[in-house]
Design an enzyme around this catalytic site. Structure first.
Site, mmCIF file in Angstrom:
data_model
loop_
_atom_site.group_PDB
_atom_site.id
_atom_site.type_symbol
_atom_site.label_atom_id
_atom_site.label_comp_id
_atom_site.label_asym_id
_atom_site.label_seq_id
_atom_site.Cartn_x
_atom_site.Cartn_y
_atom_site.Cartn_z
ATOM 1 N N ASP A 47 -16.074 -3.370 -26.571
ATOM 2 C CA ASP A 47 -16.022 -2.538 -27.717
ATOM 3 C C ASP A 47 -14.554 -2.593 -28.487
ATOM 4 O O ASP A 47 -14.343 -2.075 -29.679
ATOM 5 C CB ASP A 47 -16.453 -1.089 -27.788
ATOM 6 C CG ASP A 47 -15.611 -0.377 -26.510
ATOM 7 O OD1 ASP A 47 -14.847 -0.838 -26.040
ATOM 8 O OD2 ASP A 47 -16.113 0.808 -26.500
ATOM 9 N N GLU B 112 -9.133 0.989 -15.128
ATOM 10 C CA GLU B 112 -8.183 0.751 -16.249
ATOM 11 C C GLU B 112 -6.882 1.668 -16.153
ATOM 12 O O GLU B 112 -6.948 2.835 -16.183
ATOM 13 C CB GLU B 112 -8.814 0.781 -17.652
ATOM 14 C CG GLU B 112 -7.540 0.589 -18.803
ATOM 15 C CD GLU B 112 -8.356 0.072 -20.220
ATOM 16 O OE1 GLU B 112 -7.612 0.130 -21.043
ATOM 17 O OE2 GLU B 112 -9.473 0.333 -20.322
ATOM 18 N N LYS C 158 -21.955 -2.253 -19.787
ATOM 19 C CA LYS C 158 -20.794 -1.533 -19.121
ATOM 20 C C LYS C 158 -20.674 -0.107 -19.842
ATOM 21 O O LYS C 158 -20.861 -0.154 -21.314
ATOM 22 C CB LYS C 158 -19.520 -2.291 -19.479
ATOM 23 C CG LYS C 158 -18.293 -1.555 -18.826
ATOM 24 C CD LYS C 158 -17.000 -2.255 -18.861
ATOM 25 C CE LYS C 158 -16.336 -2.585 -20.079
ATOM 26 N NZ LYS C 158 -15.816 -1.218 -20.622
ATOM 27 N N ASP D 125 -20.376 -3.946 -23.770
ATOM 28 C CA ASP D 125 -20.145 -2.533 -23.699
ATOM 29 C C ASP D 125 -21.245 -1.622 -24.480
ATOM 30 O O ASP D 125 -21.874 -2.252 -25.761
ATOM 31 C CB ASP D 125 -18.697 -2.566 -24.423
ATOM 32 C CG ASP D 125 -17.574 -2.418 -23.312
ATOM 33 O OD1 ASP D 125 -17.826 -2.050 -22.433
ATOM 34 O OD2 ASP D 125 -16.568 -2.623 -24.033
#
Length: 277
Positions: free
Chosen positions: A49, A186, A118, A88
């Protein structure tokens, strides 16, 4: 099978089986030509995204829609034959209920041919992940810095420092237990990323985490130097294509204004006369 037959694209179980082995390689892609460059080089390609910021000029990922993700997923799918595609789920498409999440995930997979979706979130999304997985939707999880939550996280900050590390450990364990086949970490401190990698049964995919993760992912426009609005600490630029492109555009403009382009080799003359019998 012919020796020249294309390599089969991995499936989610193949990615899961790489836990602790040769590191998994991934990049984002949003277009067919970029996907073609990655095909067979990356184990899986993520239609992220991040497309909202990288290609559409949005200030964050929050404005990305299902239609945008499906459109770019379809484009990337045309360029992949030997790499798995993960798409995503955009903000608002899965948080309300697990039933809504299933409907939207099923639509993404049906309309793009994705091998998996995801979604962001840890403990709070574990029930949704389990609901999807048992109904045939492979899920890659995403914890740590979750860009769809930047308004509640207070920006793009490192996550999991100090006491907050225990929550990230719980998030990682929860998504693993729920049936996710891999999890993106992340912007997580290196030691915490290594600890999570050692504790959970599924591969960890680092982005700003640790070389000890089971794989790595970057936004391709970042690593190629095409997206230059900002550069995160965890990005290594393997090329500077943005600079090359600017120089090429300037050279083109200079030649057009000086009437140097098009030159004789770029234009067409009169048609040759027909031969007489």
């Amino acid at each position: 099978m012919s020796a020249t037959a294309p390599k089969r694209a991995p499936m989610p179980d193949d990615i899961r089986a790489r836990k602790g082995g040769v590191p998994l390689v991934s990049l984002t892609a949003y277009t067919t030509p970029m996907a073609e460059l990655m095909d067979g080089v990356c184990d899986f390609v993520l239609v992220g995204d991040s497309v909202g910021m990288v290609l559409h000029g949005l200030p964050s990922t929050l404005g990305v829609t299902m239609e945008m993700m499906i459109l770019h997923g379809q484009a990337v799918a045309r360029g992949l034959h030997s790499s798995m595609m993960v798409v995503d789920m955009p903000f608002g498409s899965y948080e309300q209920s697990r039933e809504l999440a299933f409907a939207n995930a099923a639509r993404i997979m049906a309309e793009t041919g994705a091998g998996a979706v995801k979604l962001e979130g840890g403990v709070e999304m574990a029930d949704t992940i389990a609901f999807l997985v048992v109904r045939g939707i492979p899920v890659m999880a995403h914890i740590g810095l979750t860009p769809q939550s930047i308004n509640t996280l207070g920006g793009y900050k490192v996550q999991g420092r100090g006491d907050a590390g225990e929550q990230l450990l719980a998030d990682a364990q929860a998504v693993s237990d729920a049936g996710a086949f891999a999890v993106v970490l992340e912007k997580v401190p290196q030691n915490l990323a290594d600890d999570i990698t050692a504790r959970i049964a599924i591969p960890t995919i680092g982005i700003g985490a640790s070389a000890g993760c089971d794989g790595q992912i970057l936004v391709v426009d970042d690593m190629l130097g095409l997206f230059t609005a900002f550069k995160a600490k965890f990005v290594k630029r393997y090329a500077h294509l943005g600079d090359d492109a600017r120089a090429a555009v300037s050279a083109y403009a200079d030649e057009v204004r000086a009437r140097k382009f098009p030159a004789v080799e770029h234009v067409f003359g009169d048609a040759a006369p027909e031969a007489k019998s």
